[in-house]
Design an enzyme around this catalytic site. Structure first.
Site, short mmCIF file in Angstrom:
data_model
loop_
_atom_site.label_atom_id
_atom_site.label_comp_id
_atom_site.label_asym_id
_atom_site.label_seq_id
_atom_site.Cartn_x
_atom_site.Cartn_y
_atom_site.Cartn_z
N LYS A 65 7.96 -6.61 2.18
CA LYS A 65 7.07 -7.76 2.16
C LYS A 65 7.76 -9.04 2.60
O LYS A 65 7.12 -10.00 3.01
CB LYS A 65 6.44 -7.90 0.77
C1 LIG Z 1 3.41 -3.25 -0.97
C2 LIG Z 1 4.18 -2.00 -0.92
C3 LIG Z 1 3.66 -0.83 -0.36
C4 LIG Z 1 2.24 -0.75 0.16
O1 LIG Z 1 2.05 -1.51 1.33
P1 LIG Z 1 0.56 -1.86 1.80
O2 LIG Z 1 0.71 -2.78 2.95
O3 LIG Z 1 -0.10 -2.52 0.64
O4 LIG Z 1 -0.10 -0.58 2.16
C5 LIG Z 1 4.48 0.29 -0.29
N1 LIG Z 1 5.74 0.27 -0.78
C6 LIG Z 1 6.27 -0.84 -1.33
C7 LIG Z 1 7.65 -0.78 -1.87
C8 LIG Z 1 5.52 -2.01 -1.41
O5 LIG Z 1 6.07 -3.10 -1.96
#
Ligand SMILES: *Cc1c(COP(=O)(O)O)cnc(C)c1O
Length: 465
Positions: free
Chosen positions: A112
């Site tokens: 993220k």
């Molecule tokens: C947010 C997240 C996901 C999921 O990603 P999306 O874009 O919501 O599908 C998967 N793994 C981790 C570690 C995350 O932080």
């Protein structure tokens, strides 16, 4: 470039306004009116570019000159400065033509950071230019919160409020959020699950009358278009490193809110020769059921060892539906209205398209733990629980051993020590140096009931002058 709503009944916005807006006024999500596309020659000419230089090539057409090129370049450069690895998104091999794309080298150890470092800097730039202040309100299943706080903590024009489900994020995840003791940063532990947090944020965006005069909410969840946009870049980066555009490449994506994999779909539409896109889910498998059985039925949310994917209703799936229904906003509005009952059934045409575009696979906790130990025993490479789900989904659905399979590593294993121990690894994975004192830092957060009035009053009472 104009941005339009997936429900077809909200004003079109330009880039800067779309960044500052959450949901469209008709309840839909914003998407670009048209997608930029790149020829194989153009893509080939980007071979060898640094991550930030490549990011500029891919992001610039979406910004379309609204932010002058030199300023946009500076925002992008700054956004990837805090990453620990010089490659920003390094690839590691774990099997024949099987690669891990390490997207956890940013400041908060999850993918993220790619979008939220960029979004924080973009907010800062636009708000300073407009001499405007906003309130950021977001929900987190664990990783968005810390990445958003890290992206916004130094923005004077932002007060940020992050809701997380109380006691349902890992200790590392919580401490990464609650040890940021800046005056503009507020953590709310809600006595609820993630979907409740997300619903409360959505409802607050729909009616912002609880805010003081002149303030509006800005979104850090992946309903914000800028997040999706920034994530397109690493698909191209990995693809180029593995032989695209002359060769095809496949991706497996641990999926929760469908933001990450939607960015992969967009990369494909923009010209990257992607063979397979694998949706990997944990026991909260609504997307897997939808693709494999046309069964998009809400079920009670389960708490798994991959908490960042403990999401039942994936908000970005609406953007995908908009594409599957040939961008017919009226049809999407109808579908989303119908889904209020808890069930959504796709028409045959859109379903067939989805099945041609995506493979899908679901793993429960035990299967996930087995993958962590198997990969560690064979390669001494430690996967985090989310990444492990992606790796196994790739192995189970893979059509060709000749096409490189890239598994997106969405988090660092040190964020999830409980799962790593359950997988039989006796040594706890160490936090990277910049975070080694995390457990000694002071924490600050408020526990609130699942009551929207109470939460909104808390926010209104804590906004800076
Ligand atoms: C947010 C997240 C996901 C999921 O990603 P999306 O874009 O919501 O599908 C998967 N793994 C981790 C570690 C995350 O932080």
């Amino acid at each position: 470039m104009k941005y339009i709503s997936t429900r077809g009944d909200a004003p079109a916005l330009n880039f800067e306004d779309v960044v500052l807006t959450g949901l469209a006024t008709d309840g839909g999500l914003y998407v670009p009116e048209s997608l930029p596309t790149f020829t194989p020659e153009q893509i080939a000419s980007w071979k060898g570019l640094s991550y930030s230089d490549l990011a500029f090539k891919i992001i610039a057409p979406f910004v379309d000159g609204e932010i002058p090129d030199a300023d946009l370049k500076a925002i992008i450069d700054k956004s990837y400065k805090k990453f620990r690895h010089p490659a920003i998104a390094p690839l590691v091999q774990t099997g024949h033509n099987e690669w891990i794309l390490e997207l956890f080298q940013g400041p908060t150890l999850a993918f993220k950071d790619f979008a939220l470092q960029f979004l924080g800097n973009t907010f800062d730039y636009i708000l300073k230019k407009r001499d405007q202040k906003v309130v950021v309100m977001g929900a987190t299943s664990g990783d968005t919160g810390s990445a958003a706080i890290e992206g916004c903590r130094d923005c004077d024009n932002i007060d940020i409020f992050i809701l997380h489900p109380n006691k349902r994020v890992s200790d590392v995840q919580r401490k990464q959020m609650t040890t940021v003791i800046n005056k503009n940063v507020h953590n709310i532990a809600l006595e609820a699950n993630f979907d409740d947090c997300q619903n409360m944020v959505k409802a607050s965006f729909n009616d912002q009358s609880f805010l003081p005069e002149g303030r509006q909410l800005a979104a850090v969840n992946s309903i914000n278009w800028a997040r999706i946009m920034a994530q397109i870049v690493y698909y191209f980066y990995a693809g180029l490193a593995l032989g695209a555009p002359s060769n095809k490449v496949s991706f497996s994506v641990p999926t929760g809110n469908f933001g990450d994999i939607f960015a992969g779909y967009l990369a494909k539409q923009m010209g990257l020769p992607i063979d397979q896109l694998v949706i990997a889910t944990n026991s909260n498998d609504i997307l897997h059921r939808c693709i494999s059985d046309n069964d998009h039925t809400k079920k009670p949310l389960l708490h798994s060892l991959s908490p960042s994917m403990d999401i039942m209703v994936s908000s970005n799936f609406e953007r995908m539906l908009f594409e599957l229904y040939d961008r017919n906003g009226g049809a999407i509005k109808q579908l989303m209205d119908d889904f209020k009952s808890g069930v959504m059934t796709l028409e045959q045409g859109p379903l067939a398209k989805a099945q041609a575009l995506f493979s899908s696979y679901k793993l429960d906790d035990q299967e996930m733990l087995d993958v962590i130990s198997d990969v560690f025993n064979k390669t001494e490479y430690l996967l985090d629980p989310h990444t492990a789900i992606g790796v196994q989904a790739a192995r189970k659905t893979r059509r060709s051993q000749d096409v490189p399979m890239v598994c997106l590593a969405t988090a660092h294993p040190a964020k999830f020590p409980e799962a790593i121990q359950k997988a039989g690894q006796s040594e706890e994975p160490a936090l990277p140096n910049h975070m080694s004192d995390l457990f000694d830092r002071e924490e600050q957060y408020d526990v609130l009931d699942n009551d929207i009035q109470a939460v909104q009053a808390f926010i209104a009472g804590n906004i800076s002058a």
